[in-house]
Design a protein around this motif. Structure first.
Motif, PDB file in Angstrom:
ATOM      1  N   ALA A  52       0.828  -1.212   0.000  1.00 56.86           N
ATOM      2  CA  ALA A  52       0.000   0.000   0.000  1.00 56.86           C
ATOM      3  C   ALA A  52       0.860   1.259   0.000  1.00 56.86           C
ATOM      4  O   ALA A  52       0.550   2.239  -0.689  1.00 56.86           O
ATOM      5  N   GLU A  53       1.970   1.228   0.759  1.00 57.14           N
ATOM      6  CA  GLU A  53       2.857   2.397   0.789  1.00 57.14           C
ATOM      7  C   GLU A  53       3.542   2.598  -0.565  1.00 57.14           C
ATOM      8  O   GLU A  53       3.642   3.728  -1.066  1.00 57.14           O
ATOM      9  N   ALA A  54       4.009   1.510  -1.183  1.00 54.08           N
ATOM     10  CA  ALA A  54       4.651   1.614  -2.495  1.00 54.08           C
ATOM     11  C   ALA A  54       3.685   2.111  -3.554  1.00 54.08           C
ATOM     12  O   ALA A  54       4.073   2.785  -4.511  1.00 54.08           O
ATOM     13  N   ARG A  56       1.651   4.420  -3.405  1.00 55.83           N
ATOM     14  CA  ARG A  56       1.507   5.885  -3.432  1.00 55.83           C
ATOM     15  C   ARG A  56       2.334   6.485  -4.561  1.00 55.83           C
ATOM     16  O   ARG A  56       2.024   7.552  -5.080  1.00 55.83           O
ATOM     17  N   GLU A  57       3.402   5.794  -4.934  1.00 56.01           N
ATOM     18  CA  GLU A  57       4.199   6.210  -6.092  1.00 56.01           C
ATOM     19  C   GLU A  57       3.752   5.500  -7.360  1.00 56.01           C
ATOM     20  O   GLU A  57       3.889   6.027  -8.464  1.00 56.01           O
ATOM     21  N   HIS A  58       3.203   4.297  -7.203  1.00 49.79           N
ATOM     22  CA  HIS A  58       2.796   3.484  -8.348  1.00 49.79           C
ATOM     23  C   HIS A  58       1.342   3.026  -8.143  1.00 49.79           C
ATOM     24  O   HIS A  58       1.105   1.916  -7.650  1.00 49.79           O
ATOM     25  N   PRO A  59       0.377   3.869  -8.479  1.00 50.47           N
ATOM     26  CA  PRO A  59      -1.036   3.496  -8.262  1.00 50.47           C
ATOM     27  C   PRO A  59      -1.364   2.163  -8.915  1.00 50.47           C
ATOM     28  O   PRO A  59      -1.102   1.956 -10.099  1.00 50.47           O
ATOM     29  N   ALA A  86      -6.951   2.323   1.349  1.00 52.79           N
ATOM     30  CA  ALA A  86      -6.046   1.601   0.439  1.00 52.79           C
ATOM     31  C   ALA A  86      -5.024   2.542  -0.186  1.00 52.79           C
ATOM     32  O   ALA A  86      -4.461   2.234  -1.227  1.00 52.79           O
ATOM     33  N   GLY A  87      -4.767   3.686   0.439  1.00 51.00           N
ATOM     34  CA  GLY A  87      -3.854   4.647  -0.154  1.00 51.00           C
ATOM     35  C   GLY A  87      -4.443   5.189  -1.442  1.00 51.00           C
ATOM     36  O   GLY A  87      -5.579   5.642  -1.477  1.00 51.00           O
ATOM     37  N   VAL A  88      -3.675   5.122  -2.517  1.00 52.53           N
ATOM     38  CA  VAL A  88      -4.179   5.580  -3.820  1.00 52.53           C
ATOM     39  C   VAL A  88      -4.516   4.392  -4.705  1.00 52.53           C
ATOM     40  O   VAL A  88      -4.641   4.532  -5.921  1.00 52.53           O
TER      41      VAL A  88
END
Length: 308
Positions: A52-54, A56-59, A86-88
């Motif tokens: 989920a954190e990753a 944010r850079e790679h939807p 779920a972040g983005v």
């Protein structure tokens, strides 16, 4: 927004995704890939958080497959997250039981985003034949993390023996900053050949093995791999030349490194060990086949004719 779906089907999951997107006003136009995470219950929470954190850079649409017991009746439990939860990304956590646990590829296939890249990540050493697995056959890029395996260097040898184009490991992405600093140092006067290389890293550091192999391939000179205490990662690289050595060294348990070159003052650089999310994000920047990684993996010498 979160929806729990006990004892469900992939059709139920698809309907929940549509419903939640409608409720939160989310759209799928920005999703660049489907990221499949294959893990077990012990590592599920950490893997899902890192993905989920990753994202944010790679939807992405994240499909997390958590393997349950194969000795129970077949069942699929799912949790769907869309929006802030779920972040983005869109995040689906699926727990499979019984015979269904052995058919991961069939479970995720109906949920793949159309006309987009598919990446699979095993937080650990993964299956022996990644490309031949049911999930691996769906993915153009297959990522493992042997640093989480009980024996990282043994697991790296398994990856080398069973390599297929598209395979990669996060132990390699953790060397990215080291490789960039060393390449920059060699691209300065004087332009001399490197006579020998010494790489020091933890006795369980797959990253140290990979950077040693990479330097041996690129510089075509003897490479010595020195073992340090377990758990400290990559510690130092020394490149010996006629005018004097280039040394990149990171002190144990710190994120600060020092680059020393002949005729120059030592220069400090921030060089922290990447987190799992940061290493995963680095891997997701490159969806093509990594020829440099393949060559380094091919020239691993874990038997250590030149190790201390």
């Amino acid at each position: 927004m979160i929806a729990d779906l006990p004892d469900c089907t992939t059709r139920d999951i698809s309907k929940a995704l549509v419903r939640l997107r409608s409720q939160v006003g989310a759209v799928t136009l920005g999703r660049v890939m489907t990221l499949i995470v294959v893990t077990d219950e012990d590592n599920a929470d950490a893997a899902v958080d890192a993905a989920a954190e990753a994202s944010r850079e790679h939807p992405s649409r994240i499909l997390a497959l958590v393997r349950g017991s194969g000795r129970t009746a077949s069942r699929l439990d799912a949790q769907v997250r869309v929006g802030g939860d779920a972040g983005v990304s869109e995040l689906v956590v699926m727990r499979s039981f019984g015979e269904l646990a052995s058919h991961a590829g069939s479970v995720v296939t109906p949920l793949l985003l159309p006309d987009s890249a598919v990446v699979a990540w095993w937080p650990g050493e993964g299956e022996k034949d990644l490309a031949g697995s049911s999930v691996g056959m769906l993915a153009g890029r297959r990522i493992t993390d042997v640093s989480l395996a009980p024996g990282p260097r043994r697991a790296l040898r398994v990856r080398a023996d069973n390599y297929s184009p598209g395979d990669t490991d996060m132990a390699w992405s953790r060397t990215t900053r080291w490789r960039a600093l060393l390449a920059t140092a060699l691209d300065q006067m004087p332009f001399e050949s490197v006579q020998s290389v010494t790489v020091k890293g933890a006795s369980d550091s797959a990253s140290a093995d990979l950077i040693a192999a990479w330097l041996g391939v690129r510089l075509r000179c003897p490479v010595e791999r020195i073992d340090g205490p377990a758990g400290v990662g990559l510690m130092s690289v020394r490149l010996d030349r006629a005018s004097g050595p280039i040394v990149l060294e990171r002190a144990a348990e710190t994120s600060q490194a020092t680059l020393t070159q002949p005729g120059q003052q030592p220069r400090p650089f921030p060089l922290p060990r990447p987190t799992t999310a940061q290493a995963l994000s680095e891997e997701l920047r490159h969806l093509d086949k990594d020829e440099v990684y393949r060559r380094a993996l091919k020239h691993l010498d874990l038997a250590g004719a030149a190790r201390k």
